[in-house]
Design a protein around this motif. Structure first.
Motif, PDB file in Angstrom:
ATOM      1  N   ALA A   1      27.021  14.538  -9.397  1.00 34.97           N
ATOM      2  CA  ALA A   1      28.360  14.446  -8.784  1.00 34.97           C
ATOM      3  C   ALA A   1      29.408  14.136  -9.847  1.00 34.97           C
ATOM      4  O   ALA A   1      30.493  14.739  -9.873  1.00 34.97           O
ATOM      5  CB  ALA A   1      28.349  13.355  -7.708  1.00 34.97           C
ATOM      6  N   GLU A   2      29.088  13.220 -10.754  1.00 36.72           N
ATOM      7  CA  GLU A   2      30.050  12.842 -11.795  1.00 36.72           C
ATOM      8  C   GLU A   2      30.303  13.998 -12.762  1.00 36.72           C
ATOM      9  O   GLU A   2      31.447  14.269 -13.144  1.00 36.72           O
ATOM     10  CB  GLU A   2      29.552  11.610 -12.555  1.00 36.72           C
ATOM     11  N   ALA A   3      29.240  14.712 -13.110  1.00 38.56           N
ATOM     12  CA  ALA A   3      29.400  15.857 -14.034  1.00 38.56           C
ATOM     13  C   ALA A   3      30.264  16.940 -13.397  1.00 38.56           C
ATOM     14  O   ALA A   3      31.157  17.502 -14.051  1.00 38.56           O
ATOM     15  CB  ALA A   3      28.021  16.402 -14.392  1.00 38.56           C
ATOM     16  N   LEU A   4      30.044  17.184 -12.108  1.00 40.52           N
ATOM     17  CA  LEU A   4      30.848  18.205 -11.414  1.00 40.52           C
ATOM     18  C   LEU A   4      32.309  17.771 -11.360  1.00 40.52           C
ATOM     19  O   LEU A   4      33.214  18.585 -11.550  1.00 40.52           O
ATOM     20  CB  LEU A   4      30.287  18.440 -10.014  1.00 40.52           C
ATOM     21  N   PHE A   5      32.558  16.491 -11.127  1.00 39.48           N
ATOM     22  CA  PHE A   5      33.940  15.998 -11.087  1.00 39.48           C
ATOM     23  C   PHE A   5      34.608  16.201 -12.453  1.00 39.48           C
ATOM     24  O   PHE A   5      35.765  16.609 -12.546  1.00 39.48           O
ATOM     25  CB  PHE A   5      33.990  14.515 -10.706  1.00 39.48           C
ATOM     26  N   LEU A   6      33.842  15.961 -13.527  1.00 45.12           N
ATOM     27  CA  LEU A   6      34.406  16.071 -14.886  1.00 45.12           C
ATOM     28  C   LEU A   6      34.682  17.517 -15.285  1.00 45.12           C
ATOM     29  O   LEU A   6      35.402  17.774 -16.259  1.00 45.12           O
ATOM     30  CB  LEU A   6      33.461  15.395 -15.888  1.00 45.12           C
ATOM     31  N   ARG A   7      34.174  18.483 -14.496  1.00 41.91           N
ATOM     32  CA  ARG A   7      34.483  19.907 -14.760  1.00 41.91           C
ATOM     33  C   ARG A   7      35.977  20.168 -14.627  1.00 41.91           C
ATOM     34  O   ARG A   7      36.501  21.146 -15.124  1.00 41.91           O
ATOM     35  CB  ARG A   7      33.719  20.823 -13.789  1.00 41.91           C
ATOM     36  N   THR A   8      36.667  19.239 -13.939  1.00 39.15           N
ATOM     37  CA  THR A   8      38.134  19.320 -13.843  1.00 39.15           C
ATOM     38  C   THR A   8      38.754  19.312 -15.230  1.00 39.15           C
ATOM     39  O   THR A   8      39.820  19.894 -15.464  1.00 39.15           O
ATOM     40  CB  THR A   8      38.658  18.082 -13.069  1.00 39.15           C
ATOM     41  N   TYR A   9      38.088  18.643 -16.175  1.00 38.15           N
ATOM     42  CA  TYR A   9      38.705  18.367 -17.479  1.00 38.15           C
ATOM     43  C   TYR A   9      38.102  19.177 -18.611  1.00 38.15           C
ATOM     44  O   TYR A   9      38.745  19.366 -19.645  1.00 38.15           O
ATOM     45  CB  TYR A   9      38.567  16.876 -17.800  1.00 38.15           C
ATOM     46  N   SER A  10      36.858  19.623 -18.470  1.00 35.29           N
ATOM     47  CA  SER A  10      36.200  20.273 -19.612  1.00 35.29           C
ATOM     48  C   SER A  10      35.099  21.221 -19.150  1.00 35.29           C
ATOM     49  O   SER A  10      34.492  20.996 -18.097  1.00 35.29           O
ATOM     50  CB  SER A  10      35.579  19.200 -20.533  1.00 35.29           C
ATOM     51  N   ASP A  11      34.884  22.284 -19.950  1.00 40.27           N
ATOM     52  CA  ASP A  11      33.770  23.187 -19.628  1.00 40.27           C
ATOM     53  C   ASP A  11      32.615  22.981 -20.603  1.00 40.27           C
ATOM     54  O   ASP A  11      31.740  23.825 -20.739  1.00 40.27           O
ATOM     55  CB  ASP A  11      34.236  24.664 -19.618  1.00 40.27           C
ATOM     56  N   ARG A  12      32.658  21.836 -21.350  1.00 38.05           N
ATOM     57  CA  ARG A  12      31.574  21.502 -22.300  1.00 38.05           C
ATOM     58  C   ARG A  12      30.918  20.194 -21.846  1.00 38.05           C
ATOM     59  O   ARG A  12      31.140  19.131 -22.437  1.00 38.05           O
ATOM     60  CB  ARG A  12      32.141  21.377 -23.713  1.00 38.05           C
ATOM     61  N   ILE A  13      30.144  20.281 -20.772  1.00 38.51           N
ATOM     62  CA  ILE A  13      29.518  19.077 -20.199  1.00 38.51           C
ATOM     63  C   ILE A  13      28.001  19.219 -20.210  1.00 38.51           C
ATOM     64  O   ILE A  13      27.470  20.290 -19.888  1.00 38.51           O
ATOM     65  CB  ILE A  13      30.021  18.836 -18.764  1.00 38.51           C
ATOM     66  N   THR A  14      27.319  18.148 -20.612  1.00 39.05           N
ATOM     67  CA  THR A  14      25.851  18.131 -20.626  1.00 39.05           C
ATOM     68  C   THR A  14      25.339  16.902 -19.893  1.00 39.05           C
ATOM     69  O   THR A  14      25.856  15.797 -20.111  1.00 39.05           O
ATOM     70  CB  THR A  14      25.319  18.106 -22.078  1.00 39.05           C
ATOM     71  N   LEU A  15      24.361  17.116 -19.032  1.00 42.48           N
ATOM     72  CA  LEU A  15      23.744  16.002 -18.318  1.00 42.48           C
ATOM     73  C   LEU A  15      22.596  15.450 -19.164  1.00 42.48           C
ATOM     74  O   LEU A  15      21.746  16.204 -19.640  1.00 42.48           O
ATOM     75  CB  LEU A  15      23.205  16.497 -16.966  1.00 42.48           C
ATOM     76  N   LEU A  16      22.620  14.139 -19.379  1.00 41.27           N
ATOM     77  CA  LEU A  16      21.563  13.470 -20.155  1.00 41.27           C
ATOM     78  C   LEU A  16      20.724  12.621 -19.210  1.00 41.27           C
ATOM     79  O   LEU A  16      21.268  12.001 -18.283  1.00 41.27           O
ATOM     80  CB  LEU A  16      22.192  12.544 -21.199  1.00 41.27           C
ATOM     81  N   ALA A  17      19.427  12.566 -19.469  1.00 40.37           N
ATOM     82  CA  ALA A  17      18.556  11.774 -18.594  1.00 40.37           C
ATOM     83  C   ALA A  17      18.220  10.449 -19.262  1.00 40.37           C
ATOM     84  O   ALA A  17      17.675  10.437 -20.351  1.00 40.37           O
ATOM     85  CB  ALA A  17      17.270  12.539 -18.311  1.00 40.37           C
ATOM     86  N   ALA A  18      18.586   9.322 -18.579  1.00 39.44           N
ATOM     87  CA  ALA A  18      18.227   8.019 -19.140  1.00 39.44           C
ATOM     88  C   ALA A  18      16.704   7.867 -19.101  1.00 39.44           C
ATOM     89  O   ALA A  18      16.091   7.389 -20.040  1.00 39.44           O
ATOM     90  CB  ALA A  18      18.908   6.927 -18.317  1.00 39.44           C
ATOM     91  N   LYS A  19      16.116   8.304 -18.013  1.00 41.02           N
ATOM     92  CA  LYS A  19      14.649   8.254 -17.886  1.00 41.02           C
ATOM     93  C   LYS A  19      14.185   9.682 -17.592  1.00 41.02           C
ATOM     94  O   LYS A  19      14.483  10.580 -18.338  1.00 41.02           O
ATOM     95  CB  LYS A  19      14.250   7.294 -16.776  1.00 41.02           C
ATOM     96  N   VAL A  20      13.525   9.883 -16.485  1.00 37.35           N
ATOM     97  CA  VAL A  20      13.053  11.242 -16.158  1.00 37.35           C
ATOM     98  C   VAL A  20      14.201  12.025 -15.524  1.00 37.35           C
ATOM     99  O   VAL A  20      15.143  11.454 -14.990  1.00 37.35           O
ATOM    100  CB  VAL A  20      11.868  11.202 -15.159  1.00 37.35           C
ATOM    101  N   ILE A  21      14.106  13.346 -15.625  1.00 39.50           N
ATOM    102  CA  ILE A  21      15.134  14.205 -15.024  1.00 39.50           C
ATOM    103  C   ILE A  21      14.787  14.393 -13.553  1.00 39.50           C
ATOM    104  O   ILE A  21      13.747  14.966 -13.238  1.00 39.50           O
ATOM    105  CB  ILE A  21      15.197  15.553 -15.765  1.00 39.50           C
ATOM    106  N   GLU A  22      15.592  13.814 -12.631  1.00 36.53           N
ATOM    107  CA  GLU A  22      15.311  13.881 -11.184  1.00 36.53           C
ATOM    108  C   GLU A  22      16.269  14.858 -10.520  1.00 36.53           C
ATOM    109  O   GLU A  22      17.146  14.453  -9.756  1.00 36.53           O
ATOM    110  CB  GLU A  22      15.496  12.495 -10.545  1.00 36.53           C
TER     111      GLU A  22
END
Ligand SMILES: Cc1cc2nc3c(=O)[nH]c(=O)nc-3n(C[C@H](O)[C@H](O)[C@H](O)COP(=O)(O)OP(=O)(O)OC[C@H]3O[C@@H](n4cnc5c(N)ncnc54)[C@H](O)[C@@H]3O)c2cc1C
Length: 305
Positions: A160-181
């Motif tokens: 949800a946060e990454a999608l919201f940040l698409r307002t500002y940039s098209d260079r977004i990467t999701l990082l996993a603190a632990k496992v990718i869920e």
């Protein structure tokens, strides 16, 4: 009211608590604010979305101004932690170590705590001050416009946060603190939005340069202009629980349109109430709660129709 009793005990000296103290003292109420110094606002390097400050304002400066204003109208501000709070309307009793306070009404403005990635305090503060680490896309996404952004938290909240940040940039990467869920739907939504997913989980973040380097467990290094931890937050609801105040699913306080809680004589304002976590909202809640509280006490004292 007994001689040693005050009108209102405000727990929490952030923007919500201090704004309420300004309003209530200007209603000539006897007010004590008890605060243990962990306002989220104190972490703000410079807020640019808080109205009235075209050049922005540092969080600690804003808090200092609010404290000064509240004290000018007679609020007593005590640096301490309220550990116990009991009683009912007209007869609440609070303790902060040896300090005992009796009050007719309570305003809970205790806020929430961001869950943080494991970074030492100094590095954390420095990364915040240099804009390499950010916690609030609503607050400062604008300052990250066009940047390479990492979002830490590969789950529904992170998506949800990454999608919201698409307002500002098209260079977004999701990082996993632990496992990718991520379920297939999440993956599809991210792909359609052009948001990348880091190939392996994060090992550690490095803030030593002008950019943030994310060292991944798989050996890859990714570089970002800024990283948003999307790890959620925990609400400071211990005192609300002691008073048996109704909490939402997210463990925040449920309040009505006058900021009254489910317990008579207890009001709530700011981040601790389920709403948009913003200074302006906290201040709005505080103004509404203060007026309702003052009028409720006037009614009890037979001073209103
Ligand atoms: C890095 C960062 C940047 C931000 N930038 C912005 C921005 O640009 N614009 C914006 O609008 N918002 C911004 N915010 C959000 C903003 O800081 C919060 O919305 C605001 O501080 C909420 O105010 P509050 O008074 O509800 O809670 P807080 O400011 O968190 O204050 C709650 C206070 O209650 C105290 N407390 C809790 N329990 C007890 C107890 N038992 N006894 C005594 N004291 C207690 C805490 O120590 C704390 O001082 C930012 C937040 C962060 C972390």
């Amino acid at each position: 009211m007994t001689p040693d009793q005050i009108d209102v005990l405000i727990v929490g000296g952030g923007p919500a608590g201090l704004t309420a103290a300004i309003y209530l003292t200007r209603y000539h109420r006897r007010v004590v604010v008890v605060d243990d110094g962990n306002s989220r606002a104190k972490w703000i390097p410079r807020s640019h979305n808080h109205a009235g400050f075209p050049d922005g304002i540092n969080g600690e400066d804003l808090l200092r101004r609010m404290r000064e204003q509240a004290e000018r109208y007679g609020a007593t501000i005590v640096e301490a932690r309220i550990d116990t709070l009991e009683g009912q309307a007209e007869a609440f009793h609070a303790r902060a170590g040896d300090l005992a306070i009796s009050a007719r009404a309570i305003l809970l403005a205790t806020g929430v705590k961001n869950r943080r990635p494991s970074i030492d305090g100094d590095t954390h503060r420095d990364a915040l001050n240099r804009g390499l680490l950010r916690y609030c896309p609503v607050c400062d996404g604008y300052e990250a416009t066009g940047q390479a952004i990492g979002v830490l938290g590969a789950d529904a909240h992170g998506v949800a946060e990454a999608l919201f940040l698409r307002t500002y940039s098209d260079r977004i990467t999701l990082l996993a603190a632990k496992v990718i869920e991520l379920d297939p739907d999440d993956r599809e939504v991210l792909q359609r939005a052009g948001i990348a997913i880091a190939p392996s989980r994060l090992d550690r973040l490095d803030f030593s340069g002008d950019q943030v380097t994310a060292h991944l467990a798989g050996g890859q290094d990714l570089r970002f202009d800024t990283v948003y931890p999307a790890l959620g937050s925990d609400s400071n609801n211990a005192l609300a629980r002691q008073l048996g105040v109704e909490l939402s699913e997210e463990q925040c306080i449920v309040a009505d349109i006058k900021q009254r809680t489910s317990a008579a004589g207890v009001y709530a304002a700011g981040d601790i109430v389920m709403s948009l976590d913003q200074i302006s909202v906290a201040m709005g809640h505080a103004a509404i709660a203060a007026a309702a509280l003052h009028n409720d006490l006037r009614q009890k004292d037979g001073q209103s129709r």
